[in-house]
Design a protein around this motif. Structure first.
Motif, PDB file in Angstrom:
ATOM      1  N   ILE A  53       0.820  -1.224   0.000  1.00 61.25           N
ATOM      2  CA  ILE A  53       0.000   0.000   0.000  1.00 61.25           C
ATOM      3  C   ILE A  53       0.855   1.276   0.000  1.00 61.25           C
ATOM      4  CG2 ILE A  53      -1.666   1.345   1.338  1.00 61.25           C
ATOM      5  CD1 ILE A  53      -2.971  -1.321   2.129  1.00 61.25           C
ATOM      6  N   PRO A  54       1.820   1.433   0.940  1.00 62.25           N
ATOM      7  CA  PRO A  54       2.610   2.678   0.893  1.00 62.25           C
ATOM      8  C   PRO A  54       3.437   2.806  -0.383  1.00 62.25           C
ATOM      9  CG  PRO A  54       3.455   1.180   2.579  1.00 62.25           C
ATOM     10  CD  PRO A  54       2.176   0.603   2.105  1.00 62.25           C
ATOM     11  N   ILE A  55       4.013   1.675  -0.848  1.00 63.04           N
ATOM     12  CA  ILE A  55       4.825   1.751  -2.078  1.00 63.04           C
ATOM     13  C   ILE A  55       3.934   2.062  -3.280  1.00 63.04           C
ATOM     14  CG2 ILE A  55       6.299   0.432  -3.634  1.00 63.04           C
ATOM     15  CD1 ILE A  55       7.279  -1.159  -1.222  1.00 63.04           C
ATOM     16  N   GLY A  56       2.787   1.389  -3.369  1.00 67.76           N
ATOM     17  CA  GLY A  56       1.898   1.593  -4.510  1.00 67.76           C
ATOM     18  C   GLY A  56       1.333   2.998  -4.561  1.00 67.76           C
ATOM     19  N   VAL A  57       0.856   3.501  -3.423  1.00 68.80           N
ATOM     20  CA  VAL A  57       0.288   4.854  -3.398  1.00 68.80           C
ATOM     21  C   VAL A  57       1.387   5.888  -3.648  1.00 68.80           C
ATOM     22  CG1 VAL A  57      -0.886   6.556  -1.960  1.00 68.80           C
ATOM     23  CG2 VAL A  57      -1.607   4.171  -1.886  1.00 68.80           C
ATOM     24  N   GLY A  58       2.589   5.653  -3.079  1.00 68.29           N
ATOM     25  CA  GLY A  58       3.704   6.574  -3.317  1.00 68.29           C
ATOM     26  C   GLY A  58       4.082   6.625  -4.788  1.00 68.29           C
ATOM     27  N   CYS A  59       4.127   5.457  -5.441  1.00 71.35           N
ATOM     28  CA  CYS A  59       4.436   5.421  -6.883  1.00 71.35           C
ATOM     29  C   CYS A  59       3.369   6.151  -7.687  1.00 71.35           C
ATOM     30  CB  CYS A  59       4.535   3.966  -7.348  1.00 71.35           C
ATOM     31  SG  CYS A  59       6.022   3.120  -6.842  1.00 71.35           S
ATOM     32  N   ALA A  60       2.099   5.951  -7.286  1.00 76.93           N
ATOM     33  CA  ALA A  60       1.005   6.614  -8.020  1.00 76.93           C
ATOM     34  C   ALA A  60       1.116   8.126  -7.898  1.00 76.93           C
ATOM     35  CB  ALA A  60      -0.337   6.124  -7.468  1.00 76.93           C
ATOM     36  N   PHE A  96       4.590  -7.564  -4.418  1.00 74.20           N
ATOM     37  CA  PHE A  96       5.148  -7.281  -5.738  1.00 74.20           C
ATOM     38  C   PHE A  96       4.079  -7.430  -6.817  1.00 74.20           C
ATOM     39  CE2 PHE A  96       7.970  -8.416  -9.356  1.00 74.20           C
ATOM     40  CZ  PHE A  96       8.769  -7.292  -9.320  1.00 74.20           C
ATOM     41  N   MET A  97       3.145  -8.371  -6.615  1.00 78.71           N
ATOM     42  CA  MET A  97       2.084  -8.610  -7.592  1.00 78.71           C
ATOM     43  C   MET A  97       0.928  -7.628  -7.427  1.00 78.71           C
ATOM     44  SD  MET A  97       2.197 -12.733  -7.275  1.00 78.71           S
ATOM     45  CE  MET A  97       1.054 -13.089  -8.563  1.00 78.71           C
ATOM     46  N   ALA A  98       0.703  -7.113  -6.212  1.00 80.66           N
ATOM     47  CA  ALA A  98      -0.411  -6.189  -5.980  1.00 80.66           C
ATOM     48  C   ALA A  98      -0.079  -4.759  -6.374  1.00 80.66           C
ATOM     49  CB  ALA A  98      -0.814  -6.236  -4.503  1.00 80.66           C
ATOM     50  N   ILE A  99       1.214  -4.404  -6.336  1.00 78.25           N
ATOM     51  CA  ILE A  99       1.612  -3.011  -6.588  1.00 78.25           C
ATOM     52  C   ILE A  99       1.136  -2.488  -7.955  1.00 78.25           C
ATOM     53  CG2 ILE A  99       3.653  -1.591  -7.065  1.00 78.25           C
ATOM     54  CD1 ILE A  99       4.959  -2.896  -4.617  1.00 78.25           C
ATOM     55  N   PRO A 100       1.267  -3.244  -9.065  1.00 73.18           N
ATOM     56  CA  PRO A 100       0.791  -2.706 -10.344  1.00 73.18           C
ATOM     57  C   PRO A 100      -0.690  -2.327 -10.331  1.00 73.18           C
ATOM     58  CG  PRO A 100       2.161  -4.626 -10.721  1.00 73.18           C
ATOM     59  CD  PRO A 100       1.953  -4.554  -9.254  1.00 73.18           C
TER      60      PRO A 100
END
Length: 288
Positions: free
Chosen positions: A83-90, A153-157
């Motif tokens: 969640i933090p990595i994915g939202v940060g990337c977005a 790793f699979m959820a981030i995209p």
């Protein structure tokens, strides 16, 4: 003639939509027909909260609490990482990155989502599992932590794609108004863009979690497949999906084991349905 073609296309789309709903309903009914038979052997409470999963012992012990806890532990670990990595990337892609870098990153994220889970599981086995084993001095690296990292790793995209779309959909005059009032770029992101896109970001997170819960191959390859109640994230676990995939081929049709695996499918279906409905509610809230 044009109106007639539009009429036909509309009806075809309607039929496709109804067929999709019908297929989901039929799948659920099929699961119910095969899975509910297990409750003639073991009660629902004992099935859900029993601590032992020995389906081929005599008599069979059909408690799936270790499998539920294994799924929840791996999913929680994956959510904490992704969640933090994915939202940060977005946020970076939507608001900070230059246009050229943004296009490259978006293409990379889409490519990442296309990698088959069995390939990621294999990569996890040869790289992540030895790393976890050596880092924490464990007898084996096949643990819930390894599964959580790989599932993150699979959820981030999924999280990045939908959250970036939610941020992009925020009306431009929100940002212009914040700048006009003297807010900095980061203040605008934190106090204007993120609150305005919050429902879409929550939907992205929920869909990412739904992706994690339903994943099978990767977790079956790197979590150790131990059907015991986990006491730590560094312990081997077995998930609901991995149990169905690993044992369905060996279960005798019409046996208690066979019906129990379909009952696990019902539990998994209900969890996935609840996650997707929650995500859909947040998405409609954003659109409203």
């Amino acid at each position: 003639m044009r109106k007639f073609r539009e009429f036909i296309i509309e009806k075809l789309i309607l039929i496709c939509g109804i067929a999709s709903i019908l297929f989901v309903a039929l799948i659920f009914l099929f699961l119910l027909r095969e899975g509910l038979a297990v409750f003639k052997i073991v009660g629902p409470f004992k099935f859900l909260f029993g601590k032992s999963w020995y389906p081929i012992s005599e008599p069979p012990q059909l408690g799936i609490l270790p499998l539920i806890l294994g799924s929840l532990l791996v999913t929680l670990g994956a959510a904490i990482i992704s969640i933090p990595i994915g939202v940060g990337c977005a946020i970076y892609i939507a608001e900070v990155a230059p246009v050229k870098i943004k296009e490259v990153l978006k293409a990379g994220i889409e490519l990442l989502a296309a990698i088959p889970s069995v390939v990621l599981g294999f990569i996890g086995m040869v790289t992540l599992v030895p790393l976890v084993k050596n880092l924490f001095h464990l007898p084996t690296g096949l643990t819930a932590l390894s599964g959580s990292i790989m599932l993150a790793f699979m959820a981030i995209p999924t999280i990045v794609s939908i959250a970036e779309d939610a941020l992009y959909s925020v009306p431009k005059n929100y940002k212009e108004g914040a700048f006009a009032l003297g807010a900095t770029h980061w203040q605008t992101i934190w106090r204007v863009m993120l609150p305005a896109a919050s429902s879409g970001i929550v939907a992205a997170v929920m869909l990412g979690i739904g992706r994690v819960i339903g994943e099978t191959m990767a977790v079956m390859m790197i979590t150790g497949n131990a059907a015991v109640i986990p006491h730590s994230i560094l312990a081997p676990v077995r998930t609901l999906t991995a149990t169905i995939a690993a044992e369905m081929g060996e279960a005798v049709v019409g046996s208690e084991h066979y019906f129990a695996l379909f009952a696990i499918g019902i539990v998994l279906f209900i969890i996935s349905f609840m996650v997707n409905v929650t995500a859909d509610i947040f998405l409609h809230k954003r659109q409203g």
